[in-house]
Design an enzyme around this catalytic site. Sequence first.
Site, mmCIF file in Angstrom:
data_model
loop_
_atom_site.group_PDB
_atom_site.id
_atom_site.type_symbol
_atom_site.label_atom_id
_atom_site.label_comp_id
_atom_site.label_asym_id
_atom_site.label_seq_id
_atom_site.Cartn_x
_atom_site.Cartn_y
_atom_site.Cartn_z
ATOM 1 N N GLU A 47 -60.881 -39.679 41.979
ATOM 2 C CA GLU A 47 -60.007 -39.228 43.079
ATOM 3 C C GLU A 47 -59.136 -38.076 42.571
ATOM 4 O O GLU A 47 -59.150 -36.977 43.152
ATOM 5 C CB GLU A 47 -59.168 -40.401 43.598
ATOM 6 C CG GLU A 47 -60.050 -41.491 44.211
ATOM 7 C CD GLU A 47 -59.384 -42.227 45.349
ATOM 8 O OE1 GLU A 47 -58.338 -42.867 45.109
ATOM 9 O OE2 GLU A 47 -59.890 -42.141 46.472
ATOM 10 N N HIS B 256 -57.982 -47.845 39.278
ATOM 11 C CA HIS B 256 -56.582 -47.905 39.726
ATOM 12 C C HIS B 256 -56.035 -49.308 39.498
ATOM 13 O O HIS B 256 -56.567 -50.284 40.047
ATOM 14 C CB HIS B 256 -56.479 -47.556 41.216
ATOM 15 C CG HIS B 256 -56.746 -46.116 41.489
ATOM 16 N ND1 HIS B 256 -57.111 -45.645 42.738
ATOM 17 C CD2 HIS B 256 -56.704 -45.029 40.680
ATOM 18 C CE1 HIS B 256 -57.279 -44.339 42.677
ATOM 19 N NE2 HIS B 256 -57.030 -43.936 41.426
ATOM 20 N N THR C 131 -54.244 -43.916 48.285
ATOM 21 C CA THR C 131 -55.327 -42.968 48.594
ATOM 22 C C THR C 131 -56.255 -43.544 49.671
ATOM 23 O O THR C 131 -57.292 -42.973 49.979
ATOM 24 C CB THR C 131 -56.166 -42.648 47.347
ATOM 25 O OG1 THR C 131 -56.870 -43.840 46.940
ATOM 26 C CG2 THR C 131 -55.307 -42.124 46.216
ATOM 27 N N HIS D 162 -62.869 -46.316 42.264
ATOM 28 C CA HIS D 162 -63.439 -45.352 43.227
ATOM 29 C C HIS D 162 -64.549 -44.615 42.506
ATOM 30 O O HIS D 162 -64.430 -44.353 41.293
ATOM 31 C CB HIS D 162 -62.374 -44.352 43.689
ATOM 32 C CG HIS D 162 -61.191 -44.983 44.348
ATOM 33 N ND1 HIS D 162 -61.065 -45.121 45.714
ATOM 34 C CD2 HIS D 162 -60.074 -45.558 43.813
ATOM 35 C CE1 HIS D 162 -59.911 -45.726 45.992
ATOM 36 N NE2 HIS D 162 -59.300 -46.010 44.851
ATOM 37 N N HIS E 296 -64.731 -51.600 51.151
ATOM 38 C CA HIS E 296 -64.541 -50.189 50.741
ATOM 39 C C HIS E 296 -64.715 -50.034 49.238
ATOM 40 O O HIS E 296 -65.055 -48.968 48.744
ATOM 41 C CB HIS E 296 -63.134 -49.715 51.109
ATOM 42 C CG HIS E 296 -62.811 -49.891 52.561
ATOM 43 N ND1 HIS E 296 -61.802 -50.713 52.999
ATOM 44 C CD2 HIS E 296 -63.413 -49.393 53.671
ATOM 45 C CE1 HIS E 296 -61.767 -50.682 54.314
ATOM 46 N NE2 HIS E 296 -62.724 -49.906 54.750
ATOM 47 N N HIS F 207 -58.913 -51.898 41.057
ATOM 48 C CA HIS F 207 -60.139 -51.553 41.780
ATOM 49 C C HIS F 207 -60.603 -50.185 41.284
ATOM 50 O O HIS F 207 -59.905 -49.532 40.506
ATOM 51 C CB HIS F 207 -59.887 -51.522 43.300
ATOM 52 C CG HIS F 207 -58.885 -50.504 43.689
ATOM 53 N ND1 HIS F 207 -57.513 -50.742 43.671
ATOM 54 C CD2 HIS F 207 -59.033 -49.199 44.025
ATOM 55 C CE1 HIS F 207 -56.877 -49.641 44.005
ATOM 56 N NE2 HIS F 207 -57.770 -48.682 44.210
HETATM 57 C C1 LIG Z 1 -58.798 -52.124 47.152
HETATM 58 C C2 LIG Z 1 -57.364 -51.734 47.303
HETATM 59 N N1 LIG Z 1 -57.039 -51.425 48.667
HETATM 60 C C3 LIG Z 1 -55.642 -51.104 48.951
HETATM 61 C C4 LIG Z 1 -54.842 -52.422 49.134
HETATM 62 N N2 LIG Z 1 -53.413 -52.166 49.270
HETATM 63 C C5 LIG Z 1 -53.027 -51.317 50.428
HETATM 64 C C6 LIG Z 1 -52.716 -52.168 51.660
HETATM 65 O O1 LIG Z 1 -51.443 -52.739 51.520
HETATM 66 C C7 LIG Z 1 -50.448 -52.077 52.304
HETATM 67 C C8 LIG Z 1 -49.392 -53.080 52.694
HETATM 68 S S1 LIG Z 1 -52.733 -51.696 47.854
HETATM 69 O O2 LIG Z 1 -51.407 -51.211 48.089
HETATM 70 O O3 LIG Z 1 -52.864 -52.762 46.900
HETATM 71 C C9 LIG Z 1 -53.722 -50.408 47.394
HETATM 72 S S2 LIG Z 1 -53.236 -49.219 46.343
HETATM 73 C C10 LIG Z 1 -54.647 -48.354 46.515
HETATM 74 S S3 LIG Z 1 -54.815 -46.866 45.655
HETATM 75 N N3 LIG Z 1 -56.310 -46.305 45.890
HETATM 76 O O4 LIG Z 1 -53.885 -45.895 46.215
HETATM 77 O O5 LIG Z 1 -54.590 -47.172 44.256
HETATM 78 C C11 LIG Z 1 -55.533 -48.979 47.377
HETATM 79 C C12 LIG Z 1 -55.003 -50.208 47.912
HETATM 80 ZN ZN LIG Z 2 -57.543 -46.703 44.440
#
Ligand SMILES: CCN[C@H]1CN(CCOCC)S(=O)(=O)c2sc(S(N)(=O)=O)cc21
Ligand SMILES: [Zn+2]
Length: 262
Positions: free
Chosen positions: A105, A118, A198, A95, A63, A93
């Site tokens: 976002e 982020h 997100t 977006h 993604h 990461h």
């Molecule tokens: C590439 C990141 N994908 C995910 C990985 N995780 C989520 C899965 O875990 C849940 C137990 S995360 O909590 O690290 C996280 S925060 C964000 S964001 N876009 O809101 O900053 C994306 C992601």
């Molecule tokens: Zn993010």
Amino acid sequence: MHQWGYEDHNGPEVWHDLFPLANGDRQSPINIITRDAIYDPSLQPLQVNYDHDSAKVVINTGHTFTMEFDDGDDTSVLRGGPFIGSYRLRQFHFHWGSSDGHGSEHKVDGMDYAAELHIVHWNSEKFSSFVEAACAPDGLAVLGVFLKIGEPNRYIERITDTFGAIRSKGKQSPFTNFDPSCLLPASMDFWTYPGSLTVPPLLESVTWVVLKEPISISHEQLARFRSLLFTKDTAEIEACCMKSNHRPVQPLKNRKVRASFL
Ligand SMILES: CCN[C@H]1CN(CCOCC)S(=O)(=O)c2sc(S(N)(=O)=O)cc21
Ligand SMILES: [Zn+2]
């Protein structure tokens, strides 16, 4: 819906089918309406203390691509701002969109930026693991930084230099000796509000801190982000490029955005 994504059949408009939180009361991202933001003098300055040795690996998640850090101890943490205690750096990461005119976002007064960084942290004072923190309303802290098209960013160059090794989904490559503070703008003025991941599972456990000042990225650097593949290997005829991976803004509902600056 087999696997969520950003296309019509599995994108943000249908995430609620599998992830009911999509219609929750504290979803992210949001449009930050600056005149409605409340200046809060009790907000402390943000304190970012990252160690370049915490950087471990860069991964193509299918993604986006993410830089993962060693979060086994409090070597790299975020403090201050709206936070009580310290939040441990876990990953960062980005977006982006299918063209430079959109891709962030969060929006500011309805304006899109070209992309958004982020930096994800979890409350290691209150919780013993990331997964536990990810399910708690005060468990995660994400620092959001807008990217605007301009001069090439020499630090982003270090990241795009790894893309040859992580072209397709699931690929990873060592990524060491990197302090993400180099991706922060000069001003640490921010807006903050209670929100969510997100991306699915859209957990409502994120205290968002969005910096007002963007950093720069060049058109060519951003084009390289889109050359990464959503799919497993390039053998697939339609190996789809990672053209766009940003969620639309969500209703503010009963939330206030606070500003750290006048
Ligand atoms: C590439 C990141 N994908 C995910 C990985 N995780 C989520 C899965 O875990 C849940 C137990 S995360 O909590 O690290 C996280 S925060 C964000 S964001 N876009 O809101 O900053 C994306 C992601
Ligand atoms: Zn993010």
